[in-house]
Design an enzyme around this catalytic site. Structure first.
Site, PDB file in Angstrom:
ATOM      1  N   VAL B  77       0.867  -1.176   0.000  1.00 55.73           N
ATOM      2  CA  VAL B  77       0.000   0.000   0.000  1.00 55.73           C
ATOM      3  C   VAL B  77       0.906   1.228   0.000  1.00 55.73           C
ATOM      4  O   VAL B  77       1.803   1.335   0.843  1.00 55.73           O
ATOM      5  CB  VAL B  77      -0.906  -0.013   1.255  1.00 55.73           C
ATOM      6  CG1 VAL B  77      -1.772   1.233   1.318  1.00 55.73           C
ATOM      7  CG2 VAL B  77      -1.775  -1.275   1.273  1.00 55.73           C
ATOM      8  N   CYS B  78       0.698   2.118  -0.946  1.00 54.68           N
ATOM      9  CA  CYS B  78       1.557   3.305  -1.061  1.00 54.68           C
ATOM     10  C   CYS B  78       1.478   4.133   0.220  1.00 54.68           C
ATOM     11  O   CYS B  78       0.409   4.592   0.616  1.00 54.68           O
ATOM     12  CB  CYS B  78       1.141   4.167  -2.242  1.00 54.68           C
ATOM     13  SG  CYS B  78       2.086   5.705  -2.344  1.00 54.68           S
ATOM     14  N   ILE B  79       2.613   4.342   0.845  1.00 50.59           N
ATOM     15  CA  ILE B  79       2.614   4.980   2.172  1.00 50.59           C
ATOM     16  C   ILE B  79       2.133   6.430   2.113  1.00 50.59           C
ATOM     17  O   ILE B  79       1.338   6.862   2.946  1.00 50.59           O
ATOM     18  CB  ILE B  79       4.004   4.846   2.850  1.00 50.59           C
ATOM     19  CG1 ILE B  79       3.966   5.389   4.269  1.00 50.59           C
ATOM     20  CG2 ILE B  79       5.102   5.514   2.043  1.00 50.59           C
ATOM     21  CD1 ILE B  79       5.152   4.975   5.114  1.00 50.59           C
TER      22      ILE B  79
END
Lengths: 122, 130
Positions: B77-79
Protein backbone atom coordinates in the site's frame (compact mmCIF):
# COMPACT_ATOMS: atom_id res chain seq x y z
CA UNK A 1 18.72 -4.05 -9.60
CA UNK A 2 19.73 -0.78 -11.21
CA UNK A 3 21.25 -2.62 -14.17
CA UNK A 4 17.70 -3.43 -15.33
CA UNK A 5 16.61 -0.65 -17.64
CA UNK A 6 13.13 -0.64 -19.10
CA UNK A 7 11.10 1.86 -21.06
CA UNK A 8 8.12 3.19 -19.13
CA UNK A 9 5.14 4.92 -20.69
CA UNK A 10 2.94 6.79 -18.22
CA UNK A 11 -0.44 7.69 -19.68
CA UNK A 12 -2.19 10.72 -18.22
CA UNK A 13 -5.90 10.78 -19.00
CA UNK A 14 -7.35 13.09 -16.37
CA UNK A 15 -7.55 16.84 -15.83
CA UNK A 16 -4.97 18.29 -13.43
CA UNK A 17 -7.03 18.99 -10.29
CA UNK A 18 -10.25 16.95 -10.33
CA UNK A 19 -8.51 13.90 -8.89
CA UNK A 20 -5.08 12.94 -7.59
CA UNK A 21 -4.24 11.17 -10.86
CA UNK A 22 -2.03 13.87 -12.37
CA UNK A 23 0.13 14.22 -9.28
CA UNK A 24 0.21 10.45 -8.74
CA UNK A 25 1.54 9.90 -12.26
CA UNK A 26 4.17 12.61 -11.84
CA UNK A 27 5.37 11.04 -8.60
CA UNK A 28 5.77 7.71 -10.40
CA UNK A 29 7.69 9.41 -13.21
CA UNK A 30 10.12 11.05 -10.77
CA UNK A 31 10.60 7.80 -8.85
CA UNK A 32 11.25 5.85 -12.05
CA UNK A 33 13.78 8.49 -12.99
CA UNK A 34 15.61 7.93 -9.69
CA UNK A 35 15.80 4.26 -10.71
CA UNK A 36 17.33 5.43 -14.00
CA UNK A 37 14.56 4.06 -16.18
CA UNK A 38 13.67 5.37 -19.61
CA UNK A 39 10.46 7.39 -19.18
CA UNK A 40 7.93 8.77 -21.63
CA UNK A 41 4.74 10.63 -20.79
CA UNK A 42 1.63 10.55 -22.94
CA UNK A 43 -1.26 12.95 -22.42
CA UNK A 44 -4.64 11.72 -23.64
CA UNK A 45 -8.23 12.95 -23.31
CA UNK A 46 -8.63 15.52 -20.47
CA UNK A 47 -5.01 14.81 -19.52
CA UNK A 48 -3.97 17.42 -22.08
CA UNK A 49 -5.28 20.11 -19.68
CA UNK A 50 -2.38 19.23 -17.36
CA UNK A 51 -0.01 20.86 -19.82
CA UNK A 52 -1.80 24.20 -20.12
CA UNK A 53 0.04 27.29 -18.91
CA UNK A 54 -1.00 29.53 -16.02
CA UNK A 55 -2.75 27.09 -13.72
CA UNK A 56 -4.31 28.97 -10.80
CA UNK A 57 -5.36 26.24 -8.37
CA UNK A 58 -4.98 28.39 -5.22
CA UNK A 59 -8.71 29.14 -5.26
CA UNK A 60 -9.49 25.47 -4.70
CA UNK A 61 -6.61 25.08 -2.24
CA UNK A 62 -4.56 22.81 -4.44
CA UNK A 63 -0.84 22.95 -5.06
CA UNK A 64 0.20 24.09 -8.52
CA UNK A 65 1.16 21.18 -10.73
CA UNK A 66 3.09 23.28 -13.22
CA UNK A 67 6.16 23.61 -11.02
CA UNK A 68 6.43 19.82 -10.88
CA UNK A 69 5.92 19.52 -14.61
CA UNK A 70 8.57 22.17 -15.23
CA UNK A 71 11.01 20.07 -13.19
CA UNK A 72 10.70 17.07 -15.51
CA UNK A 73 13.63 18.01 -17.79
CA UNK A 74 15.87 18.14 -14.69
CA UNK A 75 15.00 14.48 -14.15
CA UNK A 76 15.89 13.75 -17.79
CA UNK A 77 12.23 13.23 -18.63
CA UNK A 78 11.87 14.97 -21.94
CA UNK A 79 9.89 12.51 -24.02
CA UNK A 80 6.47 14.09 -23.78
CA UNK A 81 3.70 13.16 -26.18
CA UNK A 82 0.25 14.61 -26.62
CA UNK A 83 -2.79 13.28 -28.45
CA UNK A 84 -3.52 15.56 -31.41
CA UNK A 85 -7.11 14.30 -31.40
CA UNK A 86 -7.57 15.25 -27.74
CA UNK A 87 -6.06 18.69 -28.33
CA UNK A 88 -8.27 19.35 -31.32
CA UNK A 89 -11.42 18.16 -29.55
CA UNK A 90 -10.74 20.66 -26.76
CA UNK A 91 -9.83 23.55 -29.04
CA UNK A 92 -6.21 23.62 -27.85
CA UNK A 93 -3.05 24.38 -29.79
CA UNK A 94 0.56 23.43 -29.16
CA UNK A 95 1.61 27.01 -28.29
CA UNK A 96 -0.67 26.91 -25.24
CA UNK A 97 1.34 24.11 -23.65
CA UNK A 98 3.84 24.67 -20.85
CA UNK A 99 6.32 22.03 -22.04
CA UNK A 100 7.73 21.09 -25.43
CA UNK A 101 5.61 18.14 -26.50
CA UNK A 102 5.22 16.10 -29.63
CA UNK A 103 1.73 15.81 -31.09
CA UNK A 104 0.78 12.30 -32.19
CA UNK A 105 -2.18 11.03 -34.18
CA UNK A 106 -4.06 7.94 -32.99
CA UNK A 107 -2.04 5.54 -35.10
CA UNK A 108 1.23 6.96 -33.77
CA UNK A 109 -0.12 6.62 -30.22
CA UNK A 110 -0.79 2.93 -30.80
CA UNK A 111 2.80 2.53 -32.02
CA UNK A 112 4.13 4.49 -29.03
CA UNK A 113 2.29 2.23 -26.57
CA UNK A 114 3.45 -0.92 -28.29
CA UNK A 115 7.14 0.04 -28.30
CA UNK A 116 7.32 0.53 -24.51
CA UNK A 117 8.17 -2.27 -22.06
CA UNK A 118 5.75 -1.12 -19.38
CA UNK A 119 2.66 1.03 -19.58
CA UNK A 120 0.87 2.54 -16.59
CA UNK A 121 -2.32 4.50 -16.92
CA UNK A 122 -3.63 7.29 -14.66
CA UNK B 1 4.57 -14.82 -17.11
CA UNK B 2 5.42 -12.51 -14.22
CA UNK B 3 2.72 -9.90 -13.61
CA UNK B 4 2.53 -6.95 -11.26
CA UNK B 5 -0.65 -5.00 -10.62
CA UNK B 6 -1.15 -1.28 -10.12
CA UNK B 7 -4.56 -0.48 -8.63
CA UNK B 8 -5.80 3.10 -8.27
CA UNK B 9 -9.58 2.91 -7.78
CA UNK B 10 -11.30 2.89 -4.39
CA UNK B 11 -12.88 -0.40 -3.32
CA UNK B 12 -16.69 -0.28 -3.57
CA UNK B 13 -16.67 3.12 -5.36
CA UNK B 14 -15.10 1.68 -8.49
CA UNK B 15 -14.84 -1.80 -9.93
CA UNK B 16 -11.07 -1.58 -10.26
CA UNK B 17 -9.96 -3.36 -7.05
CA UNK B 18 -12.48 -6.16 -7.53
CA UNK B 19 -11.55 -6.65 -11.19
CA UNK B 20 -7.87 -6.70 -10.26
CA UNK B 21 -8.66 -9.40 -7.72
CA UNK B 22 -10.44 -11.55 -10.32
CA UNK B 23 -7.51 -11.06 -12.68
CA UNK B 24 -4.95 -12.01 -10.04
CA UNK B 25 -6.85 -15.12 -8.99
CA UNK B 26 -7.26 -16.30 -12.56
CA UNK B 27 -3.64 -15.54 -13.48
CA UNK B 28 -2.41 -17.56 -10.50
CA UNK B 29 -4.77 -20.39 -11.38
CA UNK B 30 -3.27 -20.49 -14.86
CA UNK B 31 0.21 -20.81 -13.41
CA UNK B 32 1.41 -17.22 -13.77
CA UNK B 33 3.33 -15.37 -11.09
CA UNK B 34 2.22 -12.15 -9.40
CA UNK B 35 5.37 -10.34 -8.30
CA UNK B 36 3.59 -7.54 -6.46
CA UNK B 37 0.24 -5.81 -6.04
CA UNK B 38 0.57 -2.07 -5.53
CA UNK B 39 -2.39 -0.18 -4.05
CA UNK B 40 -2.09 3.48 -5.00
CA UNK B 41 -4.35 6.55 -4.77
CA UNK B 42 -7.85 5.65 -3.51
CA UNK B 43 -7.04 1.93 -3.72
CA UNK B 44 -5.19 2.30 -0.40
CA UNK B 45 -8.56 1.92 1.34
CA UNK B 46 -8.38 -1.77 0.43
CA UNK B 47 -5.83 -2.09 3.22
CA UNK B 48 -8.18 -0.78 5.90
CA UNK B 49 -8.91 -3.27 8.66
CA UNK B 50 -12.02 -1.25 9.48
CA UNK B 51 -13.86 -1.86 6.21
CA UNK B 52 -17.15 -3.56 7.06
CA UNK B 53 -19.24 -4.30 4.00
CA UNK B 54 -22.66 -6.01 4.33
CA UNK B 55 -22.28 -9.78 4.68
CA UNK B 56 -23.91 -10.56 1.32
CA UNK B 57 -21.34 -8.44 -0.54
CA UNK B 58 -17.79 -9.27 -1.58
CA UNK B 59 -15.41 -8.40 1.27
CA UNK B 60 -12.68 -6.97 -0.94
CA UNK B 61 -10.00 -6.38 1.74
CA UNK B 62 -10.54 -9.88 3.17
CA UNK B 63 -10.50 -11.57 -0.24
CA UNK B 64 -7.21 -9.94 -1.16
CA UNK B 65 -5.80 -10.87 2.22
CA UNK B 66 -6.80 -14.51 1.74
CA UNK B 67 -5.42 -14.63 -1.80
CA UNK B 68 -2.17 -13.12 -0.53
CA UNK B 69 -1.89 -15.60 2.29
CA UNK B 70 -2.64 -18.59 0.01
CA UNK B 71 -0.13 -17.51 -2.63
CA UNK B 72 2.47 -15.51 -0.69
CA UNK B 73 1.51 -12.34 -2.55
CA UNK B 74 3.25 -9.06 -1.78
CA UNK B 75 0.47 -6.53 -1.09
CA UNK B 76 2.02 -3.07 -0.93
CA UNK B 77 0.00 0.00 0.00
CA UNK B 78 1.56 3.30 -1.06
CA UNK B 79 2.61 4.98 2.17
CA UNK B 80 2.19 8.59 1.02
CA UNK B 81 -1.26 7.94 -0.46
CA UNK B 82 -2.33 5.87 2.54
CA UNK B 83 -1.25 8.15 5.37
CA UNK B 84 -2.96 11.09 3.66
CA UNK B 85 -6.21 9.08 3.50
CA UNK B 86 -6.10 7.67 7.01
CA UNK B 87 -4.74 4.18 6.42
CA UNK B 88 -1.85 3.76 8.88
CA UNK B 89 0.12 0.87 10.26
CA UNK B 90 1.02 0.89 13.93
CA UNK B 91 4.38 2.54 13.30
CA UNK B 92 2.89 5.41 11.32
CA UNK B 93 0.06 5.79 13.83
CA UNK B 94 2.60 6.20 16.60
CA UNK B 95 4.74 8.56 14.55
CA UNK B 96 1.75 10.77 13.77
CA UNK B 97 0.35 10.49 17.29
CA UNK B 98 -2.84 8.71 16.34
CA UNK B 99 -4.73 6.31 18.59
CA UNK B 100 -3.92 3.20 16.60
CA UNK B 101 -3.09 1.78 13.22
CA UNK B 102 -5.74 0.28 10.94
CA UNK B 103 -3.69 -1.50 8.28
CA UNK B 104 -4.80 -5.09 7.77
CA UNK B 105 -2.45 -8.04 8.22
CA UNK B 106 -0.78 -9.21 5.00
CA UNK B 107 -0.69 -5.64 3.66
CA UNK B 108 2.29 -3.39 4.20
CA UNK B 109 3.08 0.27 3.65
CA UNK B 110 5.94 1.22 1.39
CA UNK B 111 7.00 3.80 -1.19
CA UNK B 112 6.71 4.23 -4.94
CA UNK B 113 10.11 2.58 -5.35
CA UNK B 114 8.25 -0.70 -4.84
CA UNK B 115 6.02 0.07 -7.83
CA UNK B 116 8.95 0.96 -10.05
CA UNK B 117 10.93 -2.09 -8.93
CA UNK B 118 7.90 -4.27 -9.71
CA UNK B 119 7.68 -2.83 -13.21
CA UNK B 120 11.39 -3.43 -13.70
CA UNK B 121 11.32 -7.12 -12.83
CA UNK B 122 7.86 -8.07 -14.15
CA UNK B 123 6.97 -8.97 -17.72
CA UNK B 124 3.72 -7.01 -17.54
CA UNK B 125 2.46 -4.23 -15.32
CA UNK B 126 -1.34 -4.20 -15.36
CA UNK B 127 -3.16 -0.99 -14.39
CA UNK B 128 -6.61 -1.20 -12.83
CA UNK B 129 -7.84 2.39 -12.74
CA UNK B 130 -11.29 3.65 -11.74
Amino acid sequence: MSQIKKSFLLINRQAPYGSSAARDALDVALTASVFEQDISLLFLADGVFQLLQNHQPQGIRQKNLSANLAALPMYDIDQIFVSATAMQARGLTKDQLSLPAELLDDQQIAALISRHDQVMSF
Amino acid sequence: MIFSLLITGAPYSSQSVATAYQFAREALQQGHTIHRVFFYADAVHTGSALATPPQDEMHIPDEWQQLASDNQLDLVVCIAAAVRRGVLDDGEAKRHEKNGGNLKDNYHLSGLGQLVEAAMVSDRMMTFAP
